[in-house]
Design an enzyme around this catalytic site. Structure first.
Site, mmCIF file in Angstrom:
data_model
loop_
_atom_site.group_PDB
_atom_site.id
_atom_site.type_symbol
_atom_site.label_atom_id
_atom_site.label_comp_id
_atom_site.label_asym_id
_atom_site.label_seq_id
_atom_site.Cartn_x
_atom_site.Cartn_y
_atom_site.Cartn_z
ATOM 1 N N SER A 139 6.589 -27.747 -2.710
ATOM 2 C CA SER A 139 5.772 -27.464 -1.531
ATOM 3 C C SER A 139 4.916 -26.257 -1.825
ATOM 4 O O SER A 139 5.269 -25.426 -2.684
ATOM 5 C CB SER A 139 6.661 -27.166 -0.327
ATOM 6 O OG SER A 139 5.875 -26.687 0.760
ATOM 7 N N TYR A 152 13.519 -23.063 3.666
ATOM 8 C CA TYR A 152 12.693 -24.132 3.096
ATOM 9 C C TYR A 152 11.959 -23.633 1.843
ATOM 10 O O TYR A 152 11.983 -24.280 0.791
ATOM 11 C CB TYR A 152 11.700 -24.620 4.153
ATOM 12 C CG TYR A 152 10.837 -25.770 3.702
ATOM 13 C CD1 TYR A 152 11.352 -27.058 3.619
ATOM 14 C CD2 TYR A 152 9.501 -25.570 3.356
ATOM 15 C CE1 TYR A 152 10.551 -28.114 3.197
ATOM 16 C CE2 TYR A 152 8.694 -26.611 2.940
ATOM 17 C CZ TYR A 152 9.227 -27.890 2.861
ATOM 18 O OH TYR A 152 8.433 -28.928 2.444
ATOM 19 N N ILE A 185 0.367 -31.857 5.485
ATOM 20 C CA ILE A 185 0.204 -33.293 5.753
ATOM 21 C C ILE A 185 0.969 -33.608 7.038
ATOM 22 O O ILE A 185 2.206 -33.529 7.054
ATOM 23 C CB ILE A 185 0.752 -34.129 4.575
ATOM 24 C CG1 ILE A 185 0.033 -33.737 3.276
ATOM 25 C CG2 ILE A 185 0.629 -35.615 4.874
ATOM 26 C CD1 ILE A 185 0.543 -34.426 2.030
HETATM 27 P P1 NAI Z 1 9.639 -36.953 6.434
HETATM 28 O O1 NAI Z 1 10.613 -36.166 7.229
HETATM 29 O O2 NAI Z 1 8.580 -37.721 7.147
HETATM 30 O O3 NAI Z 1 10.410 -37.947 5.452
HETATM 31 C C1 NAI Z 1 11.522 -37.535 4.710
HETATM 32 C C2 NAI Z 1 12.377 -38.746 4.392
HETATM 33 O O4 NAI Z 1 13.529 -38.281 3.637
HETATM 34 C C3 NAI Z 1 12.924 -39.449 5.634
HETATM 35 O O5 NAI Z 1 12.731 -40.845 5.545
HETATM 36 C C4 NAI Z 1 14.407 -39.091 5.626
HETATM 37 O O6 NAI Z 1 15.248 -40.104 6.208
HETATM 38 C C5 NAI Z 1 14.682 -38.942 4.130
HETATM 39 N N1 NAI Z 1 15.893 -38.142 3.885
HETATM 40 C C6 NAI Z 1 16.230 -36.969 4.486
HETATM 41 N N2 NAI Z 1 17.439 -36.578 4.072
HETATM 42 C C7 NAI Z 1 17.873 -37.504 3.186
HETATM 43 C C8 NAI Z 1 19.076 -37.661 2.432
HETATM 44 N N3 NAI Z 1 20.068 -36.784 2.526
HETATM 45 N N4 NAI Z 1 19.191 -38.740 1.627
HETATM 46 C C9 NAI Z 1 18.190 -39.654 1.540
HETATM 47 N N5 NAI Z 1 17.042 -39.561 2.240
HETATM 48 C C10 NAI Z 1 16.892 -38.502 3.058
HETATM 49 O O7 NAI Z 1 8.979 -35.876 5.420
HETATM 50 P P2 NAI Z 1 7.567 -35.844 4.661
HETATM 51 O O8 NAI Z 1 6.651 -34.963 5.418
HETATM 52 O O9 NAI Z 1 7.164 -37.215 4.318
HETATM 53 O O10 NAI Z 1 7.965 -35.034 3.343
HETATM 54 C C11 NAI Z 1 8.349 -35.659 2.130
HETATM 55 C C12 NAI Z 1 8.553 -34.588 1.069
HETATM 56 O O11 NAI Z 1 7.350 -33.831 0.885
HETATM 57 C C13 NAI Z 1 9.644 -33.566 1.435
HETATM 58 O O12 NAI Z 1 10.373 -33.202 0.289
HETATM 59 C C14 NAI Z 1 8.862 -32.382 1.945
HETATM 60 O O13 NAI Z 1 9.564 -31.172 1.820
HETATM 61 C C15 NAI Z 1 7.635 -32.441 1.047
HETATM 62 N N6 NAI Z 1 6.475 -31.763 1.626
HETATM 63 C C16 NAI Z 1 5.860 -32.246 2.758
HETATM 64 C C17 NAI Z 1 4.762 -31.586 3.287
HETATM 65 C C18 NAI Z 1 4.030 -32.069 4.483
HETATM 66 O O14 NAI Z 1 3.027 -31.427 4.854
HETATM 67 N N7 NAI Z 1 4.441 -33.162 5.122
HETATM 68 C C19 NAI Z 1 4.260 -30.341 2.670
HETATM 69 C C20 NAI Z 1 5.007 -29.920 1.526
HETATM 70 C C21 NAI Z 1 6.059 -30.613 1.016
#
Ligand code: NAI
Length: 257
Positions: A139, A152, A185
């Site tokens: 991130s 985080y 995002i």
């Molecule tokens: P989101 O919350 O929409 O999706 C995350 C997914 O991971 C969900 O489907 C959830 O069920 C799954 N998950 C959570 N814990 C889990 C576990 N223990 N085992 C298996 N699956 C699990 O998040 P998003 O926004 O799509 O983020 C995806 C990645 O990108 C994350 O690692 C986040 O930290 C990173 N990120 C996102 C940013 C953003 O602006 N959305 C910015 C920087 C990094």
């Protein structure tokens, strides 16, 4: 030169929604055999029928036994694994002074230990292949954290250091390891979509490319990192943030238009 991922076996964690879902769909469109892994079995349902995944595996990445079982199922089905995309992650906010230590542990269990678990499960297979790609979601917070987001930021900084060390440990085996740093995002993980006009404008002023990121921005970078085009890229943290704080005040260029 074209990115050709046809036939590659690609495991995406956290693939049921958000950025992971788009990564899975994008790789499936490029002809890869996508294995969609997520904690949320309901949200995974349908991905196989919709051809967004060759295989959907409900799995909690914090549990090493579940992860090992899932990777064994992948090997049994496909005989190999070319790419691991450690996308799954969670967020939690609050001032450090009163931050719930159990929440801290939970966040590290997913964001750090989860990455360790999946890496440990796939490395023996990738070593036998003498080839593989590991791509980790870090991130922008790993570089510059936000107030109330120490857990985080620290967890994502850990992912960056794991990426660098793994890149060296696995270099002799033909395996590359990289991380990427998305900026902002709007997804279910954050409140960007709910910001008022003024607050949103202040956030966008941090960017050189003055728009919110979309999951496709990340998916396209992952395609590159998974492909033969990135053979000589390893141990890197790639910024996919629209140039967040590339300068102290990127908004100045936009205000001057
Ligand atoms: P989101 O919350 O929409 O999706 C995350 C997914 O991971 C969900 O489907 C959830 O069920 C799954 N998950 C959570 N814990 C889990 C576990 N223990 N085992 C298996 N699956 C699990 O998040 P998003 O926004 O799509 O983020 C995806 C990645 O990108 C994350 O690692 C986040 O930290 C990173 N990120 C996102 C940013 C953003 O602006 N959305 C910015 C920087 C990094």
């Amino acid at each position: 030169m074209q990115i050709d991922l046809s036939g590659r076996v690609v495991l995406v964690t956290g693939a049921a929604r958000g950025i992971g879902r788009t990564i899975a769909e994008t790789f499936a469109r490029e002809g890869a055999h996508v294995v969609a892994m997520d904690l949320d079995a309901d949200a995974l349902a349908g991905m196989e029928q919709d051809s967004h995944a060759a295989l959907a595996l409900p799995c909690d990445i914090t549990d090493p036994a579940q992860v090992r079982e899932a990777v064994a199922a992948i090997e049994e089905r496909f005989g190999r694994l070319d790419v691991l995309i450690n996308n799954a992650g969670i967020n939690a906010e609050g001032p450090l002074e009163s931050f719930d230590p159990e929440l801290w542990d939970r966040l590290f269990a997913v964001n750090v230990r989860g990455v360790l678990n999946t890496c440990q499960a796939v490395i023996p297979l990738m070593k036998r292949q003498r080839a593989g790609r590991i791509i980790n979601a870090a991130s922008f917070a790993a570089v510059i954290p936000s107030v109330d987001a120490a857990a985080y930021g620290a967890s994502k900084a850990a992912v960056v250091q794991m990426t660098r060390v793994l890149a060296s440990e696995l270099g002799p085996w033909g395996i590359t390891v990289n991380a990427y740093a998305p900026g902002m995002i709007p997804t279910a993980m954050n409140g960007f979509a709910a910001l008022g006009e003024e607050a949103a404008a202040a956030k966008l002023d941090q960017l050189s490319v003055r728009r919110w990121g979309v999951p496709e921005d990340v998916a396209k970078l992952c395609l590159f990192l998974a492909s033969d085009l990135s053979d000589y890229v390893t141990g890197a943290l790639l910024d996919v943030s629209g140039g967040k704080f590339a300068t102290q005040d990127p908004g100045a260029a936009w205000r001057a238009l």
